[in-house]
Design a protein around this motif. Structure first.
Motif, PDB file in Angstrom:
ATOM      1  N   ASN A 148       3.518  -8.340  -0.056  1.00 40.73           N
ATOM      2  CA  ASN A 148       2.776  -7.101  -0.325  1.00 40.73           C
ATOM      3  C   ASN A 148       2.048  -6.563   0.897  1.00 40.73           C
ATOM      4  OD1 ASN A 148       3.435  -7.079  -3.125  1.00 40.73           O
ATOM      5  ND2 ASN A 148       1.875  -8.649  -3.476  1.00 40.73           N
ATOM      6  N   MET A 149       2.295  -7.148   2.064  1.00 44.20           N
ATOM      7  CA  MET A 149       1.527  -6.780   3.248  1.00 44.20           C
ATOM      8  C   MET A 149       2.393  -6.139   4.328  1.00 44.20           C
ATOM      9  SD  MET A 149      -1.567  -7.475   2.516  1.00 44.20           S
ATOM     10  CE  MET A 149      -2.661  -8.553   1.593  1.00 44.20           C
ATOM     11  N   LEU A 150       1.859  -5.086   4.933  1.00 48.34           N
ATOM     12  CA  LEU A 150       2.443  -4.450   6.107  1.00 48.34           C
ATOM     13  C   LEU A 150       1.482  -4.693   7.270  1.00 48.34           C
ATOM     14  CD1 LEU A 150       4.464  -2.463   7.541  1.00 48.34           C
ATOM     15  CD2 LEU A 150       2.903  -0.625   6.838  1.00 48.34           C
ATOM     16  N   VAL A 151       1.985  -5.337   8.323  1.00 47.10           N
ATOM     17  CA  VAL A 151       1.172  -5.645   9.505  1.00 47.10           C
ATOM     18  C   VAL A 151       1.578  -4.702  10.624  1.00 47.10           C
ATOM     19  CG1 VAL A 151       0.462  -7.407  11.151  1.00 47.10           C
ATOM     20  CG2 VAL A 151       0.993  -8.052   8.790  1.00 47.10           C
ATOM     21  N   VAL A 152       0.600  -3.963  11.155  1.00 46.49           N
ATOM     22  CA  VAL A 152       0.850  -2.974  12.198  1.00 46.49           C
ATOM     23  C   VAL A 152       0.094  -3.402  13.454  1.00 46.49           C
ATOM     24  CG1 VAL A 152       0.721  -0.540  12.845  1.00 46.49           C
ATOM     25  CG2 VAL A 152       1.027  -1.179  10.434  1.00 46.49           C
ATOM     26  N   CYS A 153       0.837  -3.690  14.526  1.00 43.25           N
ATOM     27  CA  CYS A 153       0.224  -4.106  15.791  1.00 43.25           C
ATOM     28  C   CYS A 153       0.186  -2.915  16.744  1.00 43.25           C
ATOM     29  CB  CYS A 153       1.020  -5.250  16.410  1.00 43.25           C
ATOM     30  SG  CYS A 153       0.942  -6.762  15.436  1.00 43.25           S
ATOM     31  N   LEU A 154      -0.975  -2.675  17.304  1.00 36.07           N
ATOM     32  CA  LEU A 154      -1.232  -1.470  18.076  1.00 36.07           C
ATOM     33  C   LEU A 154      -1.612  -1.786  19.519  1.00 36.07           C
ATOM     34  CD1 LEU A 154      -3.582   0.053  15.367  1.00 36.07           C
ATOM     35  CD2 LEU A 154      -1.197   0.676  15.692  1.00 36.07           C
ATOM     36  N   ALA A 155      -1.571  -0.763  20.355  1.00 38.39           N
ATOM     37  CA  ALA A 155      -2.119  -0.889  21.700  1.00 38.39           C
ATOM     38  C   ALA A 155      -3.605  -1.229  21.603  1.00 38.39           C
ATOM     39  CB  ALA A 155      -1.917   0.414  22.460  1.00 38.39           C
ATOM     40  N   GLY A 156      -4.144  -1.791  22.671  1.00 36.04           N
ATOM     41  CA  GLY A 156      -5.553  -2.177  22.636  1.00 36.04           C
ATOM     42  C   GLY A 156      -5.801  -3.442  21.855  1.00 36.04           C
ATOM     43  N   ARG A 157      -4.704  -4.199  21.543  1.00 36.69           N
ATOM     44  CA  ARG A 157      -4.795  -5.477  20.827  1.00 36.69           C
ATOM     45  C   ARG A 157      -5.359  -5.321  19.412  1.00 36.69           C
ATOM     46  NH1 ARG A 157      -8.667  -8.168  23.183  1.00 36.69           N
ATOM     47  NH2 ARG A 157      -8.066 -10.169  22.252  1.00 36.69           N
ATOM     48  N   LEU A 158      -5.164  -4.157  18.808  1.00 33.79           N
ATOM     49  CA  LEU A 158      -5.635  -3.921  17.447  1.00 33.79           C
ATOM     50  C   LEU A 158      -4.544  -4.263  16.440  1.00 33.79           C
ATOM     51  CD1 LEU A 158      -7.388  -0.460  17.970  1.00 33.79           C
ATOM     52  CD2 LEU A 158      -8.462  -2.724  17.892  1.00 33.79           C
ATOM     53  N   VAL A 159      -4.966  -4.695  15.248  1.00 32.91           N
ATOM     54  CA  VAL A 159      -4.037  -5.024  14.164  1.00 32.91           C
ATOM     55  C   VAL A 159      -4.564  -4.420  12.872  1.00 32.91           C
ATOM     56  CG1 VAL A 159      -2.890  -6.854  12.864  1.00 32.91           C
ATOM     57  CG2 VAL A 159      -3.418  -7.208  15.294  1.00 32.91           C
ATOM     58  N   ASN A 160      -3.769  -3.575  12.228  1.00 29.24           N
ATOM     59  CA  ASN A 160      -4.096  -3.040  10.906  1.00 29.24           C
ATOM     60  C   ASN A 160      -3.182  -3.682   9.874  1.00 29.24           C
ATOM     61  OD1 ASN A 160      -6.223  -1.345  11.494  1.00 29.24           O
ATOM     62  ND2 ASN A 160      -4.950   0.466  11.799  1.00 29.24           N
ATOM     63  N   ILE A 161      -3.764  -4.085   8.745  1.00 33.17           N
ATOM     64  CA  ILE A 161      -3.005  -4.725   7.673  1.00 33.17           C
ATOM     65  C   ILE A 161      -3.170  -3.894   6.401  1.00 33.17           C
ATOM     66  CG2 ILE A 161      -2.681  -6.821   6.315  1.00 33.17           C
ATOM     67  CD1 ILE A 161      -3.964  -8.373   8.646  1.00 33.17           C
ATOM     68  N   TYR A 162      -2.032  -3.473   5.839  1.00 27.87           N
ATOM     69  CA  TYR A 162      -2.040  -2.633   4.645  1.00 27.87           C
ATOM     70  C   TYR A 162      -1.441  -3.388   3.456  1.00 27.87           C
ATOM     71  CZ  TYR A 162      -2.815   1.425   7.704  1.00 27.87           C
ATOM     72  OH  TYR A 162      -3.322   2.318   8.613  1.00 27.87           O
ATOM     73  N   ASP A 163      -1.933  -3.075   2.276  1.00 26.57           N
ATOM     74  CA  ASP A 163      -1.321  -3.531   1.023  1.00 26.57           C
ATOM     75  C   ASP A 163      -0.305  -2.467   0.612  1.00 26.57           C
ATOM     76  OD1 ASP A 163      -0.692  -4.056  -1.693  1.00 26.57           O
ATOM     77  OD2 ASP A 163      -2.606  -5.083  -1.981  1.00 26.57           O
ATOM     78  N   VAL A 164       0.985  -2.823   0.630  1.00 26.82           N
ATOM     79  CA  VAL A 164       2.022  -1.817   0.367  1.00 26.82           C
ATOM     80  C   VAL A 164       1.956  -1.292  -1.063  1.00 26.82           C
ATOM     81  CG1 VAL A 164       3.558  -2.714   2.150  1.00 26.82           C
ATOM     82  CG2 VAL A 164       3.744  -3.594  -0.181  1.00 26.82           C
ATOM     83  N   ARG A 165       1.362  -2.053  -1.973  1.00 29.28           N
ATOM     84  CA  ARG A 165       1.219  -1.562  -3.351  1.00 29.28           C
ATOM     85  C   ARG A 165       0.259  -0.382  -3.394  1.00 29.28           C
ATOM     86  NH1 ARG A 165      -0.425  -7.359  -5.584  1.00 29.28           N
ATOM     87  NH2 ARG A 165      -1.689  -7.101  -3.688  1.00 29.28           N
ATOM     88  N   LYS A 166      -0.810  -0.458  -2.617  1.00 23.94           N
ATOM     89  CA  LYS A 166      -1.753   0.659  -2.555  1.00 23.94           C
ATOM     90  C   LYS A 166      -1.138   1.850  -1.834  1.00 23.94           C
ATOM     91  CE  LYS A 166      -5.902  -2.227  -2.668  1.00 23.94           C
ATOM     92  NZ  LYS A 166      -7.146  -2.619  -1.948  1.00 23.94           N
ATOM     93  N   MET A 167      -0.312   1.568  -0.830  1.00 28.24           N
ATOM     94  CA  MET A 167       0.358   2.655  -0.112  1.00 28.24           C
ATOM     95  C   MET A 167       1.317   3.395  -1.036  1.00 28.24           C
ATOM     96  SD  MET A 167       1.153   0.646   3.468  1.00 28.24           S
ATOM     97  CE  MET A 167       1.434   2.046   4.560  1.00 28.24           C
ATOM     98  N   ALA A 168       2.037   2.657  -1.881  1.00 32.08           N
ATOM     99  CA  ALA A 168       3.003   3.264  -2.789  1.00 32.08           C
ATOM    100  C   ALA A 168       2.326   4.087  -3.873  1.00 32.08           C
ATOM    101  CB  ALA A 168       3.873   2.181  -3.425  1.00 32.08           C
ATOM    102  N   ASN A 169       1.115   3.655  -4.258  1.00 28.61           N
ATOM    103  CA  ASN A 169       0.412   4.341  -5.349  1.00 28.61           C
ATOM    104  C   ASN A 169      -0.649   5.313  -4.856  1.00 28.61           C
ATOM    105  OD1 ASN A 169       1.878   2.851  -7.262  1.00 28.61           O
ATOM    106  ND2 ASN A 169       0.427   1.150  -7.136  1.00 28.61           N
ATOM    107  N   GLY A 170      -0.696   5.522  -3.554  1.00 30.33           N
ATOM    108  CA  GLY A 170      -1.759   6.341  -2.996  1.00 30.33           C
ATOM    109  C   GLY A 170      -1.512   7.833  -3.046  1.00 30.33           C
TER     110      GLY A 170
END
Length: 266
Positions: free
Chosen positions: A72-94
């Motif tokens: 259920n998790m989407l891990v997004v690695c960004l410049a600046g050594r940042l990491v965002n983690i999303y719950d794909v269930r919330k993304m689908a229902n958003g």
């Protein structure tokens, strides 16, 4: 773009305003979702069944370097050594409004992120850097679980008495055993048991950098992308072409990975 194998038709879903660095596909029941990440600082969700619809765009604070989805998790690695983690269930229902990440972290690696892969058991992920290191992290924010995360050196070889370090370009978890493979610009692929913190196997070196890895759904096969990774620019490409009598662009398929990827008793 989506390429339909039976009909050989190409379906154009849309575009980003800068280079696309990651493309992921998930399928649950009758629902399909394509996730794309870009240097334009957005993650976009596409429904291939309705290509004319406007995709949902998730603004990011930095450029997207790598992404993976697991459970259920989407891990997004960004410049600046940042990491965002999303719950794909919330993304689908958003609906049409982007939801916020459930977690935002700073990478435990000191240098630029090259790849990320989610564990097959849904408990965490591994990420790699340009500096020959891999970090193993977990979603559970409790102090007991976070104490288990760690990083280790890899894809390094002594050259003329000095430790030469290569970027770790690709990661992939075995779908059954939750061990993982790493591929680097040194041209090698290694299999790791991250729980026991040990390497299970290293394959014979390939003639160019390993730039992509993917296990088959059964875990029996591993697809290995081999090509120059531009670590040393045009000069490095010229040297490689001289060494190999031309440029190497290959996809190798290695069989028997179910046995090689098994966790071994200590």
């Amino acid at each position: 773009m989506v390429f339909d194998l039976p009909t050989e038709k190409v379906l154009v879903l849309g575009a980003h305003t800068d280079s696309i660095t990651s493309v992921l596909h998930t399928s649950q029941n009758s629902s399909q979702t394509i996730y794309t990440g870009s240097l334009d600082q957005t993650v976009r969700l596409w429904d291939p069944r309705t290509p004319t619809s406007n995709p949902i765009a998730y603004p990011q604070p930095e450029r997207v370097y790598s992404m993976d989805v697991g459970g259920n998790m989407l891990v997004v690695c960004l410049a600046g050594r940042l990491v965002n983690i999303y719950d794909v269930r919330k993304m689908a229902n958003g609906g049409d409004t982007p939801v916020e990440p459930v977690q935002t972290r700073e990478s435990s690696l000191r240098y630029m992120t090259k790849a990320v892969a989610c564990m097959s058991n849904g408990q965490g992920f591994a990420m790699s850097s340009v500096e020959g290191r891999i970090a193993v992290e977990y979603y559970d924010p409790s102090s007991d679980i976070q104490a288990k995360k760690y990083a280790f050196k890899c894809h390094r070889q002594p050259v003329n008495g000095e430790d030469h370090v290569w970027p770790v370009n690709a990661l992939a978890f075995h779908p059954t055993y939750n061990t993982f493979a790493s591929g680097g610009s040194d041209g090698t692929v290694s299999l790791w048991d991250h729980t026991a913190k040990k390497r299970l196997k290293q394959f014979t070196k390939y003639s160019s950098a390993v730039t992509a890895l993917s296990f088959s759904p059964s875990g029996q096969k591993l697809a290995i992308g081999v090509s120059y990774a531009w670590d040393e620019g045009e000069d490095g490409l010229k040297k490689e072409m001289e060494r190999n009598n031309g440029r190497v662009i290959e996809i190798r398929i290695r069989n028997g990975l179910n046995d090689e990827s098994k966790v071994r008793a200590l």
